[in-house]
Write an enzyme that holds these catalytic residues in place. Structure first.
Site, PDB file in Angstrom:
ATOM      1  N   ASP A  36       0.820  -1.211   0.000  1.00  0.00           N
ATOM      2  CA  ASP A  36       0.000   0.000   0.000  1.00  0.00           C
ATOM      3  C   ASP A  36       0.860   1.269   0.000  1.00  0.00           C
ATOM      4  O   ASP A  36       2.033   1.249   0.387  1.00  0.00           O
ATOM      5  CB  ASP A  36      -0.875   0.043   1.266  1.00  0.00           C
ATOM      6  N   HIS A  87      -6.160   2.817  -4.046  1.00  0.00           N
ATOM      7  CA  HIS A  87      -6.049   3.113  -2.606  1.00  0.00           C
ATOM      8  C   HIS A  87      -6.410   4.588  -2.356  1.00  0.00           C
ATOM      9  O   HIS A  87      -5.853   5.213  -1.469  1.00  0.00           O
ATOM     10  CB  HIS A  87      -4.636   2.793  -2.125  1.00  0.00           C
ATOM     11  N   HIS A  91      -5.456   9.533  -0.010  1.00  0.00           N
ATOM     12  CA  HIS A  91      -5.344   8.750   1.212  1.00  0.00           C
ATOM     13  C   HIS A  91      -6.095   9.339   2.411  1.00  0.00           C
ATOM     14  O   HIS A  91      -5.585   9.358   3.534  1.00  0.00           O
ATOM     15  CB  HIS A  91      -3.855   8.550   1.570  1.00  0.00           C
ATOM     16  N   HIS A 180       3.809  -2.177   2.987  1.00  0.00           N
ATOM     17  CA  HIS A 180       3.786  -0.827   2.423  1.00  0.00           C
ATOM     18  C   HIS A 180       5.050  -0.542   1.614  1.00  0.00           C
ATOM     19  O   HIS A 180       6.162  -0.834   2.075  1.00  0.00           O
ATOM     20  CB  HIS A 180       3.647   0.210   3.541  1.00  0.00           C
TER      21      HIS A 180
END
Ligand code: ZN
Length: 214
Positions: A36, A87, A91, A180
């Site tokens: 991510d 995503h 964010h 990540h």
């Protein structure tokens, strides 16, 4: 939308998700590596190099504004055979947003990925796993699936390479590991990744990508 199958994204609660991987039969357990918060000019290339070294495919849940800043990285991810998913654009916590803002976040991230040559993403992972009925509904309204995870090594907290390895390799067959490749210093994630892959491969796991883009 609940889907079952190799390419399905199966939401199972705020922070629990198991991918229905077709290869997850006895003796052939499968697991999905997901990254991510990228792409990131420093960390994403290092992670891609490691994945290539082991012949492993993964799924990248990308932040649209980071894709717009470095479309070449998204193109590289796709060229190497990985999956790219949504995503959001910047964010935010989607559970705090209204319908229009949620839609904008999803649409702008998809547009950035498309512009980069990443195809059309089929899954959204809400930042922080923050979701509610409205978030679920808007993702479904886009014809997309909501993809969470089953194992969270908390690598973004930088708990130490050993802790990341230990937590990630506690995954069970059909699991989805959350890591990540952006959003901060990911040196511990990069350092942990080879050992995670070697550990799981030595135990017979295969790695599958999920949420393939269209
Ligand atoms: Zn995130």
């Amino acid at each position: 939308v609940l889907l079952v199958g190799l390419t399905a994204c199966v939401p199972m609660g705020p922070q629990r998700s198991t991918v229905a991987v077709g290869a997850s039969s006895p003796g052939q357990p499968a697991v999905a590596l997901t990254f991510d918060d990228g792409p990131d000019g420093r960390w994403t290339p290092q992670i891609l190099a490691i994945l290539d070294r082991y012949g492993v495919k993964a799924t990248f849940f990308e932040v649209g504004q980071s894709v717009a800043a470095r479309p070449d990285l998204t193109a590289d991810i796709v060229r190497r055979g990985h999956a790219v998913a949504n995503h959001t654009y910047s964010h935010p916590n989607l559970a705090r947003l209204g319908v229009a803002s949620i839609d904008t976040q999803i649409d702008q991230a998809t547009a950035a990925i498309q512009s980069a040559g990443g195809g059309t993403p089929t899954c959204v992972r809400p930042p922080g796993g923050s979701r509610n009925a409205r978030v679920d509904q808007r993702i479904a309204a886009h014809g997309m699936s909501e993809m969470m995870w089953s194992v969270d090594p908390q690598d973004w907290r930088r708990p130490g390479t050993g802790a990341i390895i230990q937590r990630a390799t506690a995954v069970t067959p059909g699991g989805v590991i959350l890591l990540h490749d952006g959003g901060g210093d990911r040196s511990q994630t990069v350092a942990a990744l080879p050992a995670i892959i070697e550990n799981l491969q030595s135990r017979g796991y295969t790695f599958v990508k999920i949420c393939p883009q269209r």
